[in-house]
Write an enzyme that holds these catalytic residues in place. Structure first.
Site, PDB file in Angstrom:
ATOM      1  N   ASP A  16       0.865  -1.171   0.000  1.00 16.84           N
ATOM      2  CA  ASP A  16       0.000   0.000   0.000  1.00 16.84           C
ATOM      3  C   ASP A  16       0.910   1.232   0.000  1.00 16.84           C
ATOM      4  O   ASP A  16       2.131   1.123   0.160  1.00 16.84           O
ATOM      5  CB  ASP A  16      -0.887  -0.016   1.248  1.00 16.84           C
ATOM      6  CG  ASP A  16      -1.779   1.201   1.344  1.00 16.84           C
ATOM      7  OD1 ASP A  16      -2.457   1.519   0.352  1.00 16.84           O
ATOM      8  OD2 ASP A  16      -1.786   1.841   2.408  1.00 16.84           O
ATOM      9  N   ALA A  18      -0.070   5.231   1.287  1.00 15.00           N
ATOM     10  CA  ALA A  18      -0.181   6.093   2.478  1.00 15.00           C
ATOM     11  C   ALA A  18      -0.272   5.256   3.747  1.00 15.00           C
ATOM     12  O   ALA A  18      -1.096   4.354   3.861  1.00 15.00           O
ATOM     13  CB  ALA A  18      -1.409   6.997   2.361  1.00 15.00           C
ATOM     14  N   ALA A  49     -13.858   9.627   9.375  1.00 12.09           N
ATOM     15  CA  ALA A  49     -13.190   9.676   8.076  1.00 12.09           C
ATOM     16  C   ALA A  49     -12.203   8.525   7.924  1.00 12.09           C
ATOM     17  O   ALA A  49     -11.998   8.012   6.819  1.00 12.09           O
ATOM     18  CB  ALA A  49     -12.486  11.012   7.894  1.00 12.09           C
ATOM     19  N   MET A  53     -10.956   3.700   5.498  1.00 12.90           N
ATOM     20  CA  MET A  53      -9.686   3.901   4.802  1.00 12.90           C
ATOM     21  C   MET A  53      -9.179   2.590   4.208  1.00 12.90           C
ATOM     22  O   MET A  53      -9.272   1.533   4.817  1.00 12.90           O
ATOM     23  CB  MET A  53      -8.637   4.484   5.742  1.00 12.90           C
ATOM     24  CG  MET A  53      -7.514   5.209   5.029  1.00 12.90           C
ATOM     25  SD  MET A  53      -8.086   6.715   4.177  1.00 12.90           S
ATOM     26  CE  MET A  53      -8.283   7.832   5.569  1.00 12.90           C
ATOM     27  N   LYS A  57     -11.426   5.933  -3.218  1.00 13.23           N
ATOM     28  CA  LYS A  57     -11.961   7.147  -2.610  1.00 13.23           C
ATOM     29  C   LYS A  57     -13.457   7.325  -2.881  1.00 13.23           C
ATOM     30  O   LYS A  57     -14.192   7.818  -2.033  1.00 13.23           O
ATOM     31  CB  LYS A  57     -11.163   8.373  -3.068  1.00 13.23           C
ATOM     32  CG  LYS A  57      -9.678   8.295  -2.695  1.00 13.23           C
ATOM     33  CD  LYS A  57      -9.471   7.833  -1.256  1.00 13.23           C
ATOM     34  CE  LYS A  57      -8.004   7.619  -0.914  1.00 13.23           C
ATOM     35  NZ  LYS A  57      -7.810   6.863   0.334  1.00 13.23           N
ATOM     36  N   HIS A  60     -15.074   5.038  -0.552  1.00 13.93           N
ATOM     37  CA  HIS A  60     -14.904   5.611   0.778  1.00 13.93           C
ATOM     38  C   HIS A  60     -16.018   6.623   1.052  1.00 13.93           C
ATOM     39  O   HIS A  60     -16.644   6.619   2.131  1.00 13.93           O
ATOM     40  CB  HIS A  60     -13.537   6.290   0.853  1.00 13.93           C
ATOM     41  CG  HIS A  60     -13.103   6.661   2.230  1.00 13.93           C
ATOM     42  ND1 HIS A  60     -11.868   6.339   2.739  1.00 13.93           N
ATOM     43  CD2 HIS A  60     -13.717   7.362   3.220  1.00 13.93           C
ATOM     44  CE1 HIS A  60     -11.744   6.809   3.962  1.00 13.93           C
ATOM     45  NE2 HIS A  60     -12.869   7.442   4.280  1.00 13.93           N
ATOM     46  N   ARG A 165     -10.568  -2.470  -3.317  1.00 12.37           N
ATOM     47  CA  ARG A 165     -10.609  -3.231  -2.075  1.00 12.37           C
ATOM     48  C   ARG A 165     -12.027  -3.213  -1.485  1.00 12.37           C
ATOM     49  O   ARG A 165     -12.758  -2.272  -1.696  1.00 12.37           O
ATOM     50  CB  ARG A 165      -9.631  -2.611  -1.059  1.00 12.37           C
ATOM     51  CG  ARG A 165      -8.203  -2.608  -1.526  1.00 12.37           C
ATOM     52  CD  ARG A 165      -7.375  -1.684  -0.653  1.00 12.37           C
ATOM     53  NE  ARG A 165      -5.995  -1.653  -1.118  1.00 12.37           N
ATOM     54  CZ  ARG A 165      -5.193  -0.611  -0.920  1.00 12.37           C
ATOM     55  NH1 ARG A 165      -5.624   0.468  -0.301  1.00 12.37           N
ATOM     56  NH2 ARG A 165      -3.951  -0.652  -1.356  1.00 12.37           N
ATOM     57  N   ASP A 191      -1.675  -1.119   5.785  1.00 11.96           N
ATOM     58  CA  ASP A 191      -2.007  -0.594   7.118  1.00 11.96           C
ATOM     59  C   ASP A 191      -3.506  -0.517   7.357  1.00 11.96           C
ATOM     60  O   ASP A 191      -3.937   0.002   8.391  1.00 11.96           O
ATOM     61  CB  ASP A 191      -1.388   0.801   7.308  1.00 11.96           C
ATOM     62  CG  ASP A 191      -1.983   1.828   6.366  1.00 11.96           C
ATOM     63  OD1 ASP A 191      -2.565   2.818   6.848  1.00 11.96           O
ATOM     64  OD2 ASP A 191      -1.874   1.646   5.142  1.00 11.96           O
TER      65      ASP A 191
END
Length: 274
Positions: A16, A18, A49, A53, A57, A60, A165, A191
């Site tokens: 990944d 970030a 928010a 994650m 996006k 999201h 994902r 992460d």
């Protein structure tokens, strides 16, 4: 792409971005979601928010709009539930804000460049994927490359018709692009829970990153300033979430990855599979 003679049974490691390779704490995306929703008069907390994650996006945003507290705000303000047009509008508001900010958070996490060098020395291919759309990655990639972060493959969150994902598609797109050969000899490092689920669904070994990532969500200096007991509690909570998502191994940050990969190498040699 590396041409070093392979010395490892691991075919590829897929990272990944970030919170894993760059942007300690995965800070770049989080505040932008808060700001984008605020521009529509909707209050979203940083914790809310962070919840989805790892997703693309657009997904999201869709996930946040499904949260009862946020959905209730939207209904009260606009008189009807959010629909696809509203998701599109939020996404269009989010995108330029994210593009403008992502470069500020492109610094490699400590140990990332050393770990990538270790992989290349062993002939292990380096892949990557992200919930960021391609427009955002196009800003991030050159800055990260100048700092020494340049995987052999990059798949963005909006590039695949099958979606992102927690499906396995971005991880498997890396396998195809890298000609990795056997998913059982590939490792996914992430992460977020959706990123770990992605790797598990793709049939890979999965390594969860706790302290540097989204589950803790603090800058390195802020994390280090905490008492040891608080850091341990944050680690424990993050590890529990990543383990529940299916992580085979857990590390604080990418700097610890080579030691874990040595265990996976031995497991592969012993005939074990993820």
């Amino acid at each position: 792409m590396t041409t070093t003679t392979p010395s490892s049974p691991i075919a590829a490691v897929i990272f990944d971005w970030a919170g894993t390779l760059v942007d300690f704490g995965s800070l770049a995306p989080t505040q932008i979601f808060v700001d984008a929703f605020a521009s529509f008069g909707i209050e979203v907390t940083l914790a809310q928010a962070r919840g989805p994650m790892g997703l693309s996006k657009r997904d999201h945003i869709r996930s946040l709009l499904a949260e009862p507290a946020i959905a209730g705000q939207w209904q009260a303000r606009f008189g009807q539930p959010a629909d696809e047009a509203d998701i599109d509008a939020l996404y269009q508001r989010f995108m330029p804000m994210q593009i403008a900010k992502v470069g500020e958070y492109s610094q490699p996490i400590a140990g990332a460049t050393t770990t990538l060098g270790w992989l290349r020395q062993r002939g292990i291919k380096v892949g990557s994927c992200s919930g960021y759309p391609r427009q955002v990655m196009d800003v991030l990639l050159p800055q990260a490359a100048r700092a020494g972060i340049a995987p052999d493959c990059v798949i963005a969150g909006d590039e695949l018709p099958a979606g992102g994902r927690p499906g396995p598609y971005m991880a498997l797109a890396n396998v195809l692009a890298l000609a990795a050969g056997d998913v059982r000899r590939c490792v996914k490092v992430d992460d977020t829970a959706p990123g770990i689920e992605e790797g598990r669904r793709a049939g890979m070994w999965c390594v969860g990153v706790s302290l540097s990532g989204n589950e803790v969500g603090l800058e390195a200096a802020a994390l280090q300033a905490l008492p040891a007991s608080e850091r341990a509690a944050l680690r424990s909570t993050a590890e529990a979430r990543l383990r529940a998502a299916g992580a085979h191994y857990l590390i604080d940050s990418v700097a610890e990855l080579p030691a874990v990969l040595a265990h996976i190498e031995q497991a592969i040699r012993d005939g074990l599979h993820p």
